[in-house]
Design a protein around this motif. Structure first.
Motif, PDB file in Angstrom:
ATOM      1  N   LEU A  43      35.013  40.079  77.236  1.00  0.00           N
ATOM      2  CA  LEU A  43      36.314  39.649  77.182  1.00  0.00           C
ATOM      3  C   LEU A  43      36.522  38.337  77.518  1.00  0.00           C
ATOM      4  CD1 LEU A  43      37.673  42.949  78.867  1.00  0.00           C
ATOM      5  CD2 LEU A  43      37.639  42.521  76.587  1.00  0.00           C
ATOM      6  N   LYS A  56      42.820  45.085  77.916  1.00  0.00           N
ATOM      7  CA  LYS A  56      41.421  45.146  77.718  1.00  0.00           C
ATOM      8  C   LYS A  56      40.599  45.230  78.912  1.00  0.00           C
ATOM      9  CE  LYS A  56      41.657  43.593  72.867  1.00  0.00           C
ATOM     10  NZ  LYS A  56      41.038  42.551  71.916  1.00  0.00           N
ATOM     11  N   LYS A  59      40.938  48.512  80.838  1.00  0.00           N
ATOM     12  CA  LYS A  59      40.154  49.352  80.226  1.00  0.00           C
ATOM     13  C   LYS A  59      38.464  49.325  80.415  1.00  0.00           C
ATOM     14  CE  LYS A  59      43.662  50.116  76.673  1.00  0.00           C
ATOM     15  NZ  LYS A  59      44.101  49.972  75.230  1.00  0.00           N
ATOM     16  N   GLU A  60      38.041  48.241  80.180  1.00  0.00           N
ATOM     17  CA  GLU A  60      36.565  47.905  80.199  1.00  0.00           C
ATOM     18  C   GLU A  60      36.365  48.037  81.877  1.00  0.00           C
ATOM     19  OE1 GLU A  60      34.706  48.150  78.111  1.00  0.00           O
ATOM     20  OE2 GLU A  60      35.937  47.634  76.357  1.00  0.00           O
TER      21      GLU A  60
END
Length: 109
Positions: A43, A56, A59-60
């Motif tokens: 990311l 993102k 979520k990661e």
């Protein structure tokens, strides 16, 4: 029940409803943790230090944390205890008077 224990219970319920514990040996949990950490790193690739997409990132990071919790659970490790033990070691290796304001490793202080 602690927040961590509650999260771990939710993760176990999700896993067990799908009969995935059979795949969650220590090696594969560690591999999954590393892979998810790499996806977290991705990311930031080719971006500024703080320019990762926040959705993102969440979520990661959640994936990384879930696999870490499952690996600790697999080995009967108490999350609070192991983090506190590591913080104690870090405090010894990085005393404030030597480490404040520097990114040097403990053996370079």
């Amino acid at each position: 029940m602690s927040d961590i224990q509650h999260l771990l219970d939710q993760i176990r319920q999700f896993r067990d409803a799908r009969d995935w514990e059979q795949f969650h040996n220590s090696k594969d949990l560690a591999l999954a943790l590393s892979i998810e950490a790499s996806e977290l790193l991705e990311l930031f690739l080719w971006k500024g230090n703080e320019d990762a997409d926040p959705d993102k990132l969440k979520k990661e990071l959640a994936d990384v944390l879930m696999y870490a919790l499952l690996l600790a659970d697999k080995h009967g490790l108490d999350i609070k205890e192991i983090v506190e033990e590591k913080m104690k070691l870090n405090n010894e290796k990085y005393p404030v008077e030597k480490a404040k304001g520097t990114a040097k490793k403990y053996n370079e202080l």
